[in-house]
Design a protein around this motif. Structure first.
Motif, PDB file in Angstrom:
ATOM      1  N   SER A 141       0.811  -1.217   0.000  1.00 44.07           N
ATOM      2  CA  SER A 141       0.000   0.000   0.000  1.00 44.07           C
ATOM      3  C   SER A 141       0.845   1.268   0.000  1.00 44.07           C
ATOM      4  O   SER A 141       0.412   2.315  -0.507  1.00 44.07           O
ATOM      5  CB  SER A 141      -0.958  -0.001   1.197  1.00 44.07           C
ATOM      6  N   LEU A 142       2.051   1.189   0.553  1.00 44.15           N
ATOM      7  CA  LEU A 142       2.925   2.356   0.528  1.00 44.15           C
ATOM      8  C   LEU A 142       3.444   2.626  -0.885  1.00 44.15           C
ATOM      9  O   LEU A 142       3.636   3.779  -1.274  1.00 44.15           O
ATOM     10  CB  LEU A 142       4.089   2.173   1.502  1.00 44.15           C
ATOM     11  N   LEU A 143       3.650   1.570  -1.651  1.00 40.64           N
ATOM     12  CA  LEU A 143       4.020   1.744  -3.053  1.00 40.64           C
ATOM     13  C   LEU A 143       2.883   2.398  -3.827  1.00 40.64           C
ATOM     14  O   LEU A 143       3.100   3.383  -4.545  1.00 40.64           O
ATOM     15  CB  LEU A 143       4.374   0.397  -3.686  1.00 40.64           C
ATOM     16  N   THR A 144       1.696   1.851  -3.706  1.00 39.67           N
ATOM     17  CA  THR A 144       0.588   2.375  -4.502  1.00 39.67           C
ATOM     18  C   THR A 144       0.250   3.819  -4.131  1.00 39.67           C
ATOM     19  O   THR A 144      -0.157   4.604  -4.984  1.00 39.67           O
ATOM     20  CB  THR A 144      -0.662   1.493  -4.361  1.00 39.67           C
ATOM     21  N   GLU A 145       0.440   4.188  -2.864  1.00 44.45           N
ATOM     22  CA  GLU A 145       0.145   5.557  -2.446  1.00 44.45           C
ATOM     23  C   GLU A 145       1.220   6.547  -2.867  1.00 44.45           C
ATOM     24  O   GLU A 145       0.901   7.661  -3.333  1.00 44.45           O
ATOM     25  CB  GLU A 145      -0.029   5.617  -0.932  1.00 44.45           C
ATOM     26  N   PHE A 146       2.483   6.163  -2.723  1.00 43.35           N
ATOM     27  CA  PHE A 146       3.557   7.135  -2.907  1.00 43.35           C
ATOM     28  C   PHE A 146       4.327   6.975  -4.212  1.00 43.35           C
ATOM     29  O   PHE A 146       5.235   7.772  -4.491  1.00 43.35           O
ATOM     30  CB  PHE A 146       4.516   7.076  -1.721  1.00 43.35           C
ATOM     31  N   PHE A 147       3.965   6.008  -5.031  1.00 43.97           N
ATOM     32  CA  PHE A 147       4.613   5.834  -6.328  1.00 43.97           C
ATOM     33  C   PHE A 147       4.647   7.127  -7.152  1.00 43.97           C
ATOM     34  O   PHE A 147       5.670   7.440  -7.784  1.00 43.97           O
ATOM     35  CB  PHE A 147       3.916   4.719  -7.112  1.00 43.97           C
ATOM     36  N   PRO A 148       3.559   7.936  -7.171  1.00 40.27           N
ATOM     37  CA  PRO A 148       3.605   9.171  -7.971  1.00 40.27           C
ATOM     38  C   PRO A 148       4.739  10.112  -7.575  1.00 40.27           C
ATOM     39  O   PRO A 148       5.177  10.940  -8.395  1.00 40.27           O
ATOM     40  CB  PRO A 148       2.236   9.810  -7.717  1.00 40.27           C
ATOM     41  N   LYS A 149       5.233  10.000  -6.342  1.00 34.56           N
ATOM     42  CA  LYS A 149       6.320  10.874  -5.886  1.00 34.56           C
ATOM     43  C   LYS A 149       7.603  10.662  -6.697  1.00 34.56           C
ATOM     44  O   LYS A 149       8.475  11.545  -6.739  1.00 34.56           O
ATOM     45  CB  LYS A 149       6.620  10.617  -4.415  1.00 34.56           C
ATOM     46  N   LEU A 150       7.726   9.502  -7.345  1.00 34.23           N
ATOM     47  CA  LEU A 150       8.915   9.222  -8.140  1.00 34.23           C
ATOM     48  C   LEU A 150       8.887   9.932  -9.490  1.00 34.23           C
ATOM     49  O   LEU A 150       9.919  10.002 -10.175  1.00 34.23           O
ATOM     50  CB  LEU A 150       9.087   7.716  -8.340  1.00 34.23           C
ATOM     51  N   CYS A 151       7.707  10.419  -9.880  1.00 38.65           N
ATOM     52  CA  CYS A 151       7.569  11.236 -11.105  1.00 38.65           C
ATOM     53  C   CYS A 151       8.081  10.490 -12.344  1.00 38.65           C
ATOM     54  O   CYS A 151       8.813  11.061 -13.180  1.00 38.65           O
ATOM     55  CB  CYS A 151       8.295  12.567 -10.962  1.00 38.65           C
ATOM     56  N   LEU A 152       7.710   9.234 -12.469  1.00 38.93           N
ATOM     57  CA  LEU A 152       8.140   8.444 -13.620  1.00 38.93           C
ATOM     58  C   LEU A 152       7.174   8.626 -14.786  1.00 38.93           C
ATOM     59  O   LEU A 152       6.003   8.951 -14.601  1.00 38.93           O
ATOM     60  CB  LEU A 152       8.236   6.970 -13.248  1.00 38.93           C
ATOM     61  N   SER A 153       7.685   8.360 -15.973  1.00 42.28           N
ATOM     62  CA  SER A 153       6.890   8.425 -17.193  1.00 42.28           C
ATOM     63  C   SER A 153       6.700   7.015 -17.733  1.00 42.28           C
ATOM     64  O   SER A 153       7.512   6.119 -17.451  1.00 42.28           O
ATOM     65  CB  SER A 153       7.593   9.289 -18.246  1.00 42.28           C
ATOM     66  N   PRO A 154       5.639   6.765 -18.518  1.00 43.65           N
ATOM     67  CA  PRO A 154       5.444   5.441 -19.113  1.00 43.65           C
ATOM     68  C   PRO A 154       6.694   4.979 -19.860  1.00 43.65           C
ATOM     69  O   PRO A 154       7.310   5.744 -20.606  1.00 43.65           O
ATOM     70  CB  PRO A 154       4.273   5.668 -20.073  1.00 43.65           C
ATOM     71  N   GLY A 155       7.070   3.734 -19.600  1.00 40.38           N
ATOM     72  CA  GLY A 155       8.250   3.176 -20.245  1.00 40.38           C
ATOM     73  C   GLY A 155       9.527   3.321 -19.454  1.00 40.38           C
ATOM     74  O   GLY A 155      10.535   2.674 -19.774  1.00 40.38           O
ATOM     75  N   ASP A 156       9.523   4.162 -18.416  1.00 38.73           N
ATOM     76  CA  ASP A 156      10.707   4.273 -17.561  1.00 38.73           C
ATOM     77  C   ASP A 156      10.996   2.941 -16.884  1.00 38.73           C
ATOM     78  O   ASP A 156      10.075   2.152 -16.617  1.00 38.73           O
ATOM     79  CB  ASP A 156      10.510   5.354 -16.497  1.00 38.73           C
ATOM     80  N   ARG A 157      12.263   2.704 -16.549  1.00 35.77           N
ATOM     81  CA  ARG A 157      12.672   1.477 -15.879  1.00 35.77           C
ATOM     82  C   ARG A 157      12.869   1.747 -14.393  1.00 35.77           C
ATOM     83  O   ARG A 157      13.498   2.737 -13.999  1.00 35.77           O
ATOM     84  CB  ARG A 157      13.978   0.924 -16.450  1.00 35.77           C
ATOM     85  N   ILE A 158      12.365   0.839 -13.552  1.00 37.65           N
ATOM     86  CA  ILE A 158      12.546   0.930 -12.116  1.00 37.65           C
ATOM     87  C   ILE A 158      13.223  -0.347 -11.634  1.00 37.65           C
ATOM     88  O   ILE A 158      12.904  -1.451 -12.102  1.00 37.65           O
ATOM     89  CB  ILE A 158      11.195   1.159 -11.395  1.00 37.65           C
ATOM     90  N   PHE A 159      14.171  -0.204 -10.714  1.00 37.18           N
ATOM     91  CA  PHE A 159      14.940  -1.341 -10.228  1.00 37.18           C
ATOM     92  C   PHE A 159      14.444  -1.765  -8.861  1.00 37.18           C
ATOM     93  O   PHE A 159      14.299  -0.935  -7.951  1.00 37.18           O
ATOM     94  CB  PHE A 159      16.418  -0.969 -10.146  1.00 37.18           C
ATOM     95  N   LEU A 160      14.191  -3.074  -8.708  1.00 31.12           N
ATOM     96  CA  LEU A 160      13.763  -3.657  -7.443  1.00 31.12           C
ATOM     97  C   LEU A 160      14.836  -4.624  -6.959  1.00 31.12           C
ATOM     98  O   LEU A 160      14.932  -5.752  -7.460  1.00 31.12           O
ATOM     99  CB  LEU A 160      12.437  -4.404  -7.586  1.00 31.12           C
ATOM    100  N   PRO A 161      15.689  -4.218  -6.017  1.00 36.58           N
ATOM    101  CA  PRO A 161      16.700  -5.133  -5.486  1.00 36.58           C
ATOM    102  C   PRO A 161      16.076  -6.166  -4.556  1.00 36.58           C
ATOM    103  O   PRO A 161      15.123  -5.877  -3.833  1.00 36.58           O
ATOM    104  CB  PRO A 161      17.637  -4.196  -4.720  1.00 36.58           C
ATOM    105  N   LEU A 162      16.600  -7.391  -4.599  1.00 39.09           N
ATOM    106  CA  LEU A 162      16.123  -8.488  -3.751  1.00 39.09           C
ATOM    107  C   LEU A 162      14.601  -8.594  -3.842  1.00 39.09           C
ATOM    108  O   LEU A 162      13.894  -8.585  -2.845  1.00 39.09           O
ATOM    109  CB  LEU A 162      16.571  -8.283  -2.294  1.00 39.09           C
ATOM    110  N   CYS A 163      14.097  -8.734  -5.061  1.00 37.43           N
ATOM    111  CA  CYS A 163      12.672  -8.542  -5.331  1.00 37.43           C
ATOM    112  C   CYS A 163      11.795  -9.744  -5.021  1.00 37.43           C
ATOM    113  O   CYS A 163      10.569  -9.605  -4.916  1.00 37.43           O
ATOM    114  CB  CYS A 163      12.470  -8.136  -6.786  1.00 37.43           C
TER     115      CYS A 163
END
Length: 212
Positions: A24-46
């Motif tokens: 829920s913290l991801l879904t709420e605060f994801f917009p704070k990262l200001c990403l655009s469609p197609g951008d790559r995001i890295f998830l360590p130890l996913c």
């Protein structure tokens, strides 16, 4: 923790750290990262986190790194996607459209192999590592991602009441690890319902790290 510790957890399906839905913290605060469609995001130890499916649903490309190949196989099965498997440096890479997961030790993942990323989402990596490994991890992560913005999730609780992982990482440690290269914004702190692992009172905290 040694690699055998995590391999054994996946073998025994002892994966209480795996959430059944996107965090829920991801879904709420994801917009704070200001990403655009197609951008790559890295998830360590996913692991096989459901956060990956949610991010893909936001038209974000996902790249991750996970020690357990069993977890990665389960991830692609649950996504109903057949991956291509290749050897990249010292790691295997499971990939398909808009997703690539490296299998192996994150310290073996190099910047050129990872490629450019617009952000990092660390929900279960920093808190999974014992104190003696965290500084090395933080330095390596900043190197391979070129100090990309981060959404960081940590836990705060009385470490004396329960051994990790996940380990308690409070404000003082976040500052110690990241303040040299990042501006730190504490977004929220929420009580873990029922306590961490049902054993100790704890809060789950979200941080936005933006490069200085």
């Amino acid at each position: 923790m040694k690699a055998e510790f995590w391999h054994d957890k996946w073998k025994r399906n002892d994966i209480g750290f795996h959430e059944g839905a996107a965090n829920s913290l991801l879904t709420e605060f994801f917009p704070k990262l200001c990403l655009s469609p197609g951008d790559r995001i890295f998830l360590p130890l996913c692991g096989k986190t459901r956060d990956i499916a949610w991010l893909l649903g936001q038209n974000i490309a996902v790249v991750g790194c996970e020690l357990s190949e069993a977890a990665v196989k389960q991830l692609f099965n649950e996504l109903a996607v057949t991956p291509q498997i290749s050897q990249v440096g010292r790691l295997k890479c499971y990939s398909a459209a808009h997703i690539a997961i490296f299998v192996g030790n994150i310290f073996d993942l190099q910047r050129a192999e990872l490629g450019p990323v617009a952000a990092v989402y660390d929900r279960a990596a920093l808190v999974a590592l014992p104190e003696e490994t965290r500084k090395r991890y933080v330095k390596h992560l900043q190197d391979i991602t070129q100090i990309a913005p981060q959404l960081l999730i940590t836990f705060q609780y009385d470490q004396a009441q329960m051994p990790g992982p996940p380990f308690a990482v409070g404000r003082d440690l976040v500052d110690e690890y990241y303040a040299v290269n990042y501006n730190l914004q504490a977004l929220t702190a929420r009580a873990v319902v029922g306590g961490l692992k049902g054993k100790v009172p704890a809060s789950e905290e979200a941080w936005l790290l933006t490069p200085q």
